[in-house]
Write a protein that holds these residues in place. Sequence first.
Motif, PDB file in Angstrom:
ATOM      1  N   MET A  89       0.845  -1.173   0.000  1.00  0.00           N
ATOM      2  CA  MET A  89       0.000   0.000   0.000  1.00  0.00           C
ATOM      3  C   MET A  89       0.890   1.236   0.000  1.00  0.00           C
ATOM      4  O   MET A  89       1.951   1.256   0.613  1.00  0.00           O
ATOM      5  N   LYS A  90       0.445   2.264  -0.675  1.00  0.00           N
ATOM      6  CA  LYS A  90       1.137   3.551  -0.679  1.00  0.00           C
ATOM      7  C   LYS A  90       0.396   4.513   0.242  1.00  0.00           C
ATOM      8  O   LYS A  90      -0.820   4.606   0.188  1.00  0.00           O
ATOM      9  N   VAL A  91       1.170   5.221   1.076  1.00  0.00           N
ATOM     10  CA  VAL A  91       0.589   6.145   2.043  1.00  0.00           C
ATOM     11  C   VAL A  91       1.187   7.526   1.809  1.00  0.00           C
ATOM     12  O   VAL A  91       2.409   7.669   1.700  1.00  0.00           O
ATOM     13  N   LEU A  92       0.332   8.547   1.749  1.00  0.00           N
ATOM     14  CA  LEU A  92       0.780   9.927   1.635  1.00  0.00           C
ATOM     15  C   LEU A  92       0.335  10.664   2.887  1.00  0.00           C
ATOM     16  O   LEU A  92      -0.855  10.743   3.182  1.00  0.00           O
ATOM     17  N   MET A  93       1.305  11.197   3.626  1.00  0.00           N
ATOM     18  CA  MET A  93       0.999  11.990   4.814  1.00  0.00           C
ATOM     19  C   MET A  93       1.140  13.457   4.452  1.00  0.00           C
ATOM     20  O   MET A  93       2.146  13.854   3.872  1.00  0.00           O
ATOM     21  N   VAL A  94       0.137  14.241   4.798  1.00  0.00           N
ATOM     22  CA  VAL A  94       0.150  15.676   4.537  1.00  0.00           C
ATOM     23  C   VAL A  94       0.160  16.397   5.875  1.00  0.00           C
ATOM     24  O   VAL A  94      -0.760  16.223   6.678  1.00  0.00           O
ATOM     25  N   LEU A  95       1.206  17.191   6.094  1.00  0.00           N
ATOM     26  CA  LEU A  95       1.339  17.944   7.335  1.00  0.00           C
ATOM     27  C   LEU A  95       1.503  19.418   7.002  1.00  0.00           C
ATOM     28  O   LEU A  95       2.005  19.768   5.929  1.00  0.00           O
ATOM     29  N   LYS A 149       8.009  -0.662   8.341  1.00  0.00           N
ATOM     30  CA  LYS A 149       8.329  -2.005   8.841  1.00  0.00           C
ATOM     31  C   LYS A 149       7.305  -3.022   8.363  1.00  0.00           C
ATOM     32  O   LYS A 149       7.609  -4.207   8.224  1.00  0.00           O
ATOM     33  N   GLN A 150       6.091  -2.559   8.101  1.00  0.00           N
ATOM     34  CA  GLN A 150       5.030  -3.425   7.596  1.00  0.00           C
ATOM     35  C   GLN A 150       5.108  -3.577   6.076  1.00  0.00           C
ATOM     36  O   GLN A 150       4.258  -4.220   5.469  1.00  0.00           O
ATOM     37  N   GLY A 151       6.097  -2.932   5.455  1.00  0.00           N
ATOM     38  CA  GLY A 151       6.276  -3.041   4.007  1.00  0.00           C
ATOM     39  C   GLY A 151       5.527  -2.011   3.195  1.00  0.00           C
ATOM     40  O   GLY A 151       5.422  -2.141   1.969  1.00  0.00           O
ATOM     41  N   GLN A 152       5.011  -0.976   3.847  1.00  0.00           N
ATOM     42  CA  GLN A 152       4.259   0.063   3.133  1.00  0.00           C
ATOM     43  C   GLN A 152       5.213   1.121   2.575  1.00  0.00           C
ATOM     44  O   GLN A 152       6.279   1.368   3.132  1.00  0.00           O
TER      45      GLN A 152
END
Length: 71
Positions: free
Chosen positions: A1-7, A28-31
């Motif tokens: 899965m790809k995750v985008l964090m916006v801060l 660590k979960q492979g994301q």
Amino acid sequence: MKVLMVLTGLYPGGAEKIALELTRFLMKQGQEVAVVSLLREPSGHDRTIVDALEQLGVRIHFLNLTKRTPF
């Protein structure tokens, strides 16, 4: 899965530290994680979060928005 964090910014603070810890966990979960900062890149001692994310290999994008930037 790809995750985008916006801060809002990546200056050292509570939300940024949580984002860093969450990034470590997800990786660590492979994301795959990337981060977007609405503000400019911090400099000097304010770079601690940026440096930690870069060491993890996270792609960081700075939008350099200001209060005059219309949304």
